[in-house]
Write an enzyme that holds these catalytic residues in place. Structure first.
Site, mmCIF file in Angstrom:
data_model
loop_
_atom_site.group_PDB
_atom_site.id
_atom_site.type_symbol
_atom_site.label_atom_id
_atom_site.label_comp_id
_atom_site.label_asym_id
_atom_site.label_seq_id
_atom_site.Cartn_x
_atom_site.Cartn_y
_atom_site.Cartn_z
ATOM 1 N N LYS A 9 -54.797 50.484 159.411
ATOM 2 C CA LYS A 9 -54.288 50.887 157.568
ATOM 3 C C LYS A 9 -54.611 49.869 157.261
ATOM 4 O O LYS A 9 -55.494 49.035 157.444
ATOM 5 C CB LYS A 9 -52.827 50.474 158.391
ATOM 6 C CG LYS A 9 -51.779 51.411 159.200
ATOM 7 C CD LYS A 9 -50.188 51.159 159.330
ATOM 8 C CE LYS A 9 -49.319 51.908 160.135
ATOM 9 N NZ LYS A 9 -48.387 52.143 160.353
ATOM 10 N N TYR A 49 -46.490 61.492 157.837
ATOM 11 C CA TYR A 49 -45.260 61.075 157.731
ATOM 12 C C TYR A 49 -43.891 61.757 157.499
ATOM 13 O O TYR A 49 -43.235 61.342 156.617
ATOM 14 C CB TYR A 49 -44.693 59.691 156.971
ATOM 15 C CG TYR A 49 -45.712 58.353 157.298
ATOM 16 C CD1 TYR A 49 -46.087 58.136 158.758
ATOM 17 C CD2 TYR A 49 -47.021 57.640 156.419
ATOM 18 C CE1 TYR A 49 -46.662 57.254 159.053
ATOM 19 C CE2 TYR A 49 -47.181 57.031 157.490
ATOM 20 C CZ TYR A 49 -47.515 56.605 158.502
ATOM 21 O OH TYR A 49 -48.133 54.942 159.478
ATOM 22 N N GLU A 126 -52.448 65.371 165.033
ATOM 23 C CA GLU A 126 -52.597 63.832 164.408
ATOM 24 C C GLU A 126 -54.086 64.229 163.931
ATOM 25 O O GLU A 126 -54.832 63.734 163.375
ATOM 26 C CB GLU A 126 -52.524 62.766 164.345
ATOM 27 C CG GLU A 126 -50.547 62.949 164.387
ATOM 28 C CD GLU A 126 -50.057 61.454 164.373
ATOM 29 O OE1 GLU A 126 -50.697 60.742 165.515
ATOM 30 O OE2 GLU A 126 -48.624 61.442 163.473
#
Ligand code: CMP
Length: 131
Positions: A9, A49, A126
């Site tokens: 991240k 998300y 993903e």
């Protein structure tokens, strides 16, 4: 051979932890088979998300994941999904054991340093979304 997907991240990239984090997966004996640096758009973050859209932390989560460049990887190995999740530790950094990535480098959500797929179906979705 199982495949999983991870995102290092923005906060981890900013802190110079790309090598440290990728190294932990490699030292475990897993293989990095695809790797790229990119910035996640708000539109893509909303899809990624989407299952958290009703949570009070959703807007903060979107802000955190789009805050700067991320590193995305496909990681392969026997039981790669479970091994990677063990290596990164519990979602909440307060509960992540020392020795795990979140336990060693993170203090609070949403800044928990790494995202990893939690099941074969999510890994597949993903990987298709980001690679
Ligand atoms: P990740 O594994 O990327 O999946 C969903 C993310 O939501 C999680 O890591 C955290 O970054 C974030 N998150 C989960 N719970 C909370 C919370 N209670 N407050 C803020 N962010 C959270």
């Amino acid at each position: 051979m199982e495949q999983t997907f991870i995102i290092i991240k923005p906060e981890a990239v900013k802190r110079g932890l790309i090598g440290e984090i990728l190294g932990r997966f490699e030292r475990k004996g897993l293989r990095i088979t695809r790797l790229k640096m990119d910035t996640i758009s708000e539109d893509v973050a909303r899809v990624h998300y989407g299952h958290h859209a009703d949570k009070p932390f959703f807007s903060g989560l979107l802000k955190a994941i789009t805050a700067g460049p991320v590193v995305m990887a496909i990681i392969e190995g026997p039981n790669a999904i479970a091994h990677v999740r063990n290596l990164i530790g519990a979602t909440n950094p307060l509960e992540a054991a020392p020795g795990t990535i979140r336990g060693d480098f993170a203090v609070e959500n949403p800044y928990n340093m790494v995202h990893a797929s939690d099941a074969p179906e999510t890994a597949k979705a993903e990987i298709e979304r980001f690679f």
